[in-house]
Design an enzyme around this catalytic site. Structure first.
Site, mmCIF file in Angstrom:
data_model
loop_
_atom_site.group_PDB
_atom_site.id
_atom_site.type_symbol
_atom_site.label_atom_id
_atom_site.label_comp_id
_atom_site.label_asym_id
_atom_site.label_seq_id
_atom_site.Cartn_x
_atom_site.Cartn_y
_atom_site.Cartn_z
ATOM 1 N N LEU A 216 0.810 -1.220 0.000
ATOM 2 C CA LEU A 216 0.000 0.000 0.000
ATOM 3 C C LEU A 216 0.842 1.269 0.000
ATOM 4 O O LEU A 216 1.914 1.313 0.582
ATOM 5 C CB LEU A 216 -0.929 -0.002 1.221
ATOM 6 C CG LEU A 216 -1.882 -1.196 1.325
ATOM 7 C CD1 LEU A 216 -2.799 -1.031 2.536
ATOM 8 C CD2 LEU A 216 -2.706 -1.380 0.063
ATOM 9 N N HIS A 217 0.308 2.289 -0.672
ATOM 10 C CA HIS A 217 0.940 3.612 -0.696
ATOM 11 C C HIS A 217 -0.162 4.654 -0.582
ATOM 12 O O HIS A 217 -1.350 4.308 -0.430
ATOM 13 C CB HIS A 217 1.774 3.770 -1.969
ATOM 14 C CG HIS A 217 1.039 3.433 -3.239
ATOM 15 N ND1 HIS A 217 -0.048 4.153 -3.667
ATOM 16 C CD2 HIS A 217 1.204 2.421 -4.135
ATOM 17 C CE1 HIS A 217 -0.505 3.629 -4.794
ATOM 18 N NE2 HIS A 217 0.227 2.568 -5.096
ATOM 19 N N HIS B 60 -3.500 4.191 -2.507
ATOM 20 C CA HIS B 60 -4.477 3.304 -1.861
ATOM 21 C C HIS B 60 -5.123 4.020 -0.673
ATOM 22 O O HIS B 60 -6.334 3.934 -0.465
ATOM 23 C CB HIS B 60 -3.791 2.040 -1.323
ATOM 24 C CG HIS B 60 -3.125 1.194 -2.373
ATOM 25 N ND1 HIS B 60 -1.763 1.074 -2.467
ATOM 26 C CD2 HIS B 60 -3.640 0.406 -3.352
ATOM 27 C CE1 HIS B 60 -1.456 0.254 -3.458
ATOM 28 N NE2 HIS B 60 -2.576 -0.169 -4.023
ATOM 29 N N GLN C 299 -4.814 -12.197 -12.973
ATOM 30 C CA GLN C 299 -4.632 -10.974 -13.763
ATOM 31 C C GLN C 299 -3.183 -10.750 -14.176
ATOM 32 O O GLN C 299 -2.851 -9.711 -14.727
ATOM 33 C CB GLN C 299 -5.208 -9.764 -13.034
ATOM 34 C CG GLN C 299 -4.468 -9.327 -11.793
ATOM 35 C CD GLN C 299 -5.235 -8.244 -11.056
ATOM 36 O OE1 GLN C 299 -6.287 -8.502 -10.480
ATOM 37 N NE2 GLN C 299 -4.727 -7.021 -11.078
ATOM 38 N N GLY D 114 -8.987 3.707 -8.253
ATOM 39 C CA GLY D 114 -8.167 4.852 -8.638
ATOM 40 C C GLY D 114 -8.221 5.081 -10.140
ATOM 41 O O GLY D 114 -8.216 4.123 -10.926
ATOM 42 N N GLN D 115 -8.236 6.354 -10.513
ATOM 43 C CA GLN D 115 -8.252 6.694 -11.943
ATOM 44 C C GLN D 115 -6.984 6.234 -12.645
ATOM 45 O O GLN D 115 -6.954 6.069 -13.862
ATOM 46 C CB GLN D 115 -8.411 8.203 -12.109
ATOM 47 C CG GLN D 115 -8.747 8.604 -13.532
ATOM 48 C CD GLN D 115 -8.371 10.032 -13.837
ATOM 49 O OE1 GLN D 115 -8.775 10.930 -13.096
ATOM 50 N NE2 GLN D 115 -7.616 10.251 -14.895
ATOM 51 N N ASP E 173 -5.722 3.409 -12.884
ATOM 52 C CA ASP E 173 -6.042 2.212 -13.674
ATOM 53 C C ASP E 173 -7.331 2.494 -14.449
ATOM 54 O O ASP E 173 -8.381 1.910 -14.183
ATOM 55 C CB ASP E 173 -6.172 1.014 -12.754
ATOM 56 C CG ASP E 173 -4.860 0.700 -12.070
ATOM 57 O OD1 ASP E 173 -4.077 -0.078 -12.619
ATOM 58 O OD2 ASP E 173 -4.593 1.270 -10.992
ATOM 59 N N GLN F 95 -9.437 -0.200 -16.156
ATOM 60 C CA GLN F 95 -10.062 -1.042 -15.132
ATOM 61 C C GLN F 95 -11.359 -0.401 -14.623
ATOM 62 O O GLN F 95 -12.375 -1.077 -14.451
ATOM 63 C CB GLN F 95 -9.068 -1.223 -13.987
ATOM 64 C CG GLN F 95 -9.617 -1.882 -12.740
ATOM 65 C CD GLN F 95 -8.505 -2.220 -11.761
ATOM 66 O OE1 GLN F 95 -7.801 -3.195 -11.940
ATOM 67 N NE2 GLN F 95 -8.351 -1.416 -10.737
ATOM 68 N N SER G 153 2.715 3.921 -7.545
ATOM 69 C CA SER G 153 2.363 2.562 -7.953
ATOM 70 C C SER G 153 3.197 1.597 -7.124
ATOM 71 O O SER G 153 4.357 1.888 -6.809
ATOM 72 C CB SER G 153 2.691 2.364 -9.438
ATOM 73 O OG SER G 153 2.763 0.995 -9.750
HETATM 74 P P1 AMP Z 1 -3.566 -2.219 -6.869
HETATM 75 O O1 AMP Z 1 -3.154 -2.577 -5.482
HETATM 76 O O2 AMP Z 1 -2.447 -1.722 -7.725
HETATM 77 O O3 AMP Z 1 -4.436 -3.263 -7.513
HETATM 78 O O4 AMP Z 1 -4.520 -0.939 -6.710
HETATM 79 C C1 AMP Z 1 -5.649 -0.969 -5.891
HETATM 80 C C2 AMP Z 1 -6.470 0.281 -6.142
HETATM 81 O O5 AMP Z 1 -5.675 1.424 -5.855
HETATM 82 C C3 AMP Z 1 -6.897 0.408 -7.610
HETATM 83 O O6 AMP Z 1 -8.223 0.895 -7.667
HETATM 84 C C4 AMP Z 1 -5.913 1.402 -8.161
HETATM 85 O O7 AMP Z 1 -6.402 2.139 -9.255
HETATM 86 C C5 AMP Z 1 -5.711 2.306 -6.949
HETATM 87 N N1 AMP Z 1 -4.462 3.054 -7.087
HETATM 88 C C6 AMP Z 1 -3.226 2.566 -7.375
HETATM 89 N N2 AMP Z 1 -2.333 3.564 -7.501
HETATM 90 C C7 AMP Z 1 -3.017 4.715 -7.294
HETATM 91 C C8 AMP Z 1 -2.658 6.101 -7.288
HETATM 92 N N3 AMP Z 1 -1.421 6.497 -7.518
HETATM 93 N N4 AMP Z 1 -3.635 7.006 -7.024
HETATM 94 C C9 AMP Z 1 -4.899 6.612 -6.793
HETATM 95 N N5 AMP Z 1 -5.301 5.332 -6.762
HETATM 96 C C10 AMP Z 1 -4.383 4.392 -7.023
#
Ligand code: AMP
Length: 282
Positions: free
Chosen positions: A34-35, A38, A62, A148-149, A151, A154, A186
């Site tokens: 997480l960052h 998230h 995926q 998040g926008q 992706d 998605q 990311s």
């Molecule tokens: P992930 O863990 O990469 O599958 O991401 C989980 C959720 O966090 C997804 O809806 C992503 O679009 C969102 N997310 C990832 N990076 C960012 C970001 N930099 N800003 C906003 N949302 C994000």
């Protein structure tokens, strides 16, 4: 207190208790590591709902054969610490066999949207996303789910799936969180060397260029993409997977840029594939 639930049975029980108490649920699906991106989803979910459920599941369906499933960053303890600090009470952290027991063979195909853009270089990726998200939606029964926008494709696919299948879930899409220089956060950024991190700024710079050109009245897609490519090509470690300007619902490529079109790209920086996008407003 943060409660970590690993089994579907326990999760169903917990969701039943929440629903019986007439509390609302905000859901944030993640793959962990997480960052702040998230956490911005989590904060919005907290603001808008009584209970927040965060799932942490690195979804093998995926990932393509030659992709980074095995090396994908896993930082579960730290993730829990961050979520505790945000006041999250509930984390769903299933094993792969819990989600995909022996013989699992169901797929969710959002036709016409899944094979465009990232779907071209990552065949099967969005089927994997759609099936796991649908499964999690059924299990967690959220009132709202947060994405998040960053992706972008998605979000379009999930919204379409929710609409097509009449799911009573509010899909919320929140802005991309970036570092101070503009690089979209990311989990995969940890793969980048220091030099690559600097090179990776070309993604955002090229998107800013596109926005500036649109603002100045240039609507010729090819012209905009040509200028973006020039910026990307200044970075030694960058190779272009795609740069497209698309309709935000159909993902169809546009030749004349319109307000609300989305500039979206995937660029390899060294061995790391990064995506980013911007919604054009003018
Ligand atoms: P992930 O863990 O990469 O599958 O991401 C989980 C959720 O966090 C997804 O809806 C992503 O679009 C969102 N997310 C990832 N990076 C960012 C970001 N930099 N800003 C906003 N949302 C994000």
């Amino acid at each position: 207190m943060l409660q970590v639930i690993k089994s579907i049975k326990d999760m169903k029980q917990k969701i039943k208790t929440i629903k019986d108490s007439h509390l609302t649920i905000g859901f944030v699906p993640t793959m962990g590591a997480l960052h702040e991106g998230h956490l911005s989803l989590v904060r919005n979910a907290k603001k808008e709902h009584d209970e927040v459920v965060v799932s942490i599941f690195v979804n093998p369906l995926q990932f393509g054969k030659n992709e980074d499933l095995r090396h994908y960053p896993r930082t579960f303890d730290r993730d829990c610490e961050l979520l505790s600090r945000e006041g999250v009470n509930l984390v769903f952290y299933p094993d792969i066999t819990e989600i995909y027991p022996d013989g699992f063979c169901t797929s969710v195909i959002v036709h016409d949207l899944e094979d465009k853009l990232c779907g071209k270089t990552r065949p099967g990726h969005f089927r994997g996303v759609a099936v796991v998200v649908l499964k999690l939606f059924h299990l967690i029964k959220p009132d709202s789910a947060y994405f998040g926008q960053k992706d972008f494709q998605q979000t379009v696919i999930i919204k379409r799936m929710v609409y097509d299948l009449n799911l009573d879930i509010n899909v919320k899409v929140l802005p991309t969180i970036r570092n101070t220089e503009g690089l979209a956060l990311s989990s995969r950024n940890v793969y980048l060397t220091e030099t690559e991190k600097k090179d990776a700024l070309c993604l955002y710079q090229s998107l800013v260029k596109a926005q500036c050109m649109a603002t100045s009245g240039i609507t010729d897609t090819e012209k905009i993409i040509r200028e973006m490519k020039k910026i990307i090509h200044t970075c030694a470690s960058a190779t272009i997977d795609y740069i497209s300007i698309v309709n935000p619902e159909t993902l169809e490529i546009t030749s004349e840029v319109r307000n609300g079109n989305v500039v979206t790209l995937a660029i390899r920086i060294g061995r790391t594939r990064l995506i980013d996008n911007v919604i054009l407003t003018f």
